[in-house]
Design a protein around this motif. Structure first.
Motif, short mmCIF file in Angstrom:
data_model
loop_
_atom_site.label_atom_id
_atom_site.label_comp_id
_atom_site.label_asym_id
_atom_site.label_seq_id
_atom_site.Cartn_x
_atom_site.Cartn_y
_atom_site.Cartn_z
N SER A 236 0.61 -1.27 -0.31
CA SER A 236 -0.18 0.43 -0.04
C SER A 236 1.23 1.01 0.49
N TRP A 237 0.61 2.33 -0.80
CA TRP A 237 1.23 3.44 -0.57
C TRP A 237 0.56 4.59 -0.30
N ILE A 238 0.57 4.93 1.16
CA ILE A 238 0.67 5.77 2.35
C ILE A 238 -0.37 7.44 1.30
N THR A 239 1.26 7.76 1.52
CA THR A 239 0.81 9.39 0.98
C THR A 239 2.30 9.50 0.60
N SER A 240 2.57 10.47 0.55
CA SER A 240 3.38 11.22 -0.24
C SER A 240 4.04 12.77 0.47
N TYR A 241 4.64 13.13 0.45
CA TYR A 241 4.65 14.59 0.75
C TYR A 241 6.38 15.38 -0.10
N VAL A 242 5.82 16.20 -1.42
CA VAL A 242 6.87 16.71 -1.86
C VAL A 242 7.25 18.06 -0.81
N THR A 243 8.52 17.99 -1.12
CA THR A 243 9.33 19.26 -0.52
C THR A 243 10.55 19.77 -1.50
N GLY A 244 10.59 20.07 -2.70
CA GLY A 244 11.32 21.00 -3.32
C GLY A 244 11.87 19.94 -4.53
N ASP A 245 13.10 19.63 -3.89
CA ASP A 245 13.61 18.56 -4.79
C ASP A 245 13.57 16.53 -3.90
N LYS A 246 12.65 16.76 -3.16
CA LYS A 246 13.13 15.91 -2.32
C LYS A 246 11.39 14.93 -2.21
N MET A 247 10.99 13.84 -2.04
CA MET A 247 10.16 13.65 -1.99
C MET A 247 10.06 12.35 -0.81
N TYR A 248 8.85 12.36 0.48
CA TYR A 248 9.33 11.38 1.18
C TYR A 248 7.90 10.73 1.14
N CYS A 249 7.92 9.53 1.28
CA CYS A 249 6.30 8.56 0.88
C CYS A 249 6.43 7.37 1.95
N VAL A 250 5.14 6.81 2.71
CA VAL A 250 4.85 6.51 3.54
C VAL A 250 4.83 5.58 2.50
N HIS A 251 4.96 3.58 2.82
CA HIS A 251 4.48 2.44 1.82
C HIS A 251 4.42 1.17 2.91
N GLU A 252 3.31 0.94 2.47
CA GLU A 252 3.54 -0.91 3.54
C GLU A 252 3.81 -1.46 2.61
N ALA A 253 4.44 -2.55 3.03
CA ALA A 253 5.10 -3.16 2.72
C ALA A 253 5.36 -4.93 3.14
N GLU A 254 5.59 -5.77 2.67
CA GLU A 254 6.74 -7.17 3.54
C GLU A 254 7.55 -6.68 4.37
N SER A 255 8.61 -6.01 2.95
CA SER A 255 10.01 -5.80 3.42
C SER A 255 10.50 -4.82 2.78
N ALA A 256 11.67 -3.99 3.14
CA ALA A 256 12.14 -2.91 2.18
C ALA A 256 12.55 -3.18 0.56
N GLU A 257 12.59 -4.53 0.63
CA GLU A 257 13.37 -5.34 -0.70
C GLU A 257 12.04 -5.11 -1.52
N THR A 258 10.44 -5.94 -1.20
CA THR A 258 9.08 -4.72 -1.64
C THR A 258 9.42 -3.40 -2.21
N VAL A 259 9.81 -2.70 -1.25
CA VAL A 259 9.96 -1.66 -1.95
C VAL A 259 10.50 -0.86 -2.72
N TYR A 260 11.72 -1.32 -2.35
CA TYR A 260 12.63 -0.98 -3.61
C TYR A 260 12.63 -1.74 -5.08
N ARG A 261 12.06 -2.61 -5.22
CA ARG A 261 11.59 -3.58 -6.68
C ARG A 261 10.09 -2.33 -6.66
N HIS A 262 9.44 -2.40 -6.05
CA HIS A 262 8.05 -0.98 -6.47
C HIS A 262 8.68 0.09 -7.49
#
Length: 90
Positions: free
Chosen positions: A40-66
């Motif tokens: 699940s992609w929960i939300t994202s925050y845009v700040t200039g040249d960066k984005m901070y996103c909150v995701h739910e997944a079984e592992s960090a590797e799954t987030v990297y796969r996305h």
């Protein structure tokens, strides 16, 4: 399910128009739908040249796969261990 903060460095991000951001969001949604596992992609925050996103997944590797499958940078993926807010101090 674990939650993760994803830090993405994207030059010019804060100046992107709504249509470009809509296209990026649609691509993310399509990748999530095609992962074949809970995500699940929960939300994202845009700040200039960066984005901070909150995701739910079984592992960090799954987030990297996305990120790989979507063509998005994922410069840092960190598991959220605790949530606090104003209610925490009451």
């Amino acid at each position: 399910m674990p939650q993760f903060v994803v830090e993405r460095n994207i030059p010019g991000l804060g100046k992107m128009d709504k249509e470009t951001l809509k296209a990026i969001s649609a691509k993310s949604n399509a990748v999530v739908a095609g992962l074949g596992e809970p995500y699940s992609w929960i939300t994202s925050y845009v700040t200039g040249d960066k984005m901070y996103c909150v995701h739910e997944a079984e592992s960090a590797e799954t987030v990297y796969r996305h990120a790989r499958e979507g063509g998005f940078p994922a410069d840092r993926v960190t598991e959220i261990t605790t949530l606090i807010g104003p209610h925490t101090g009451r």
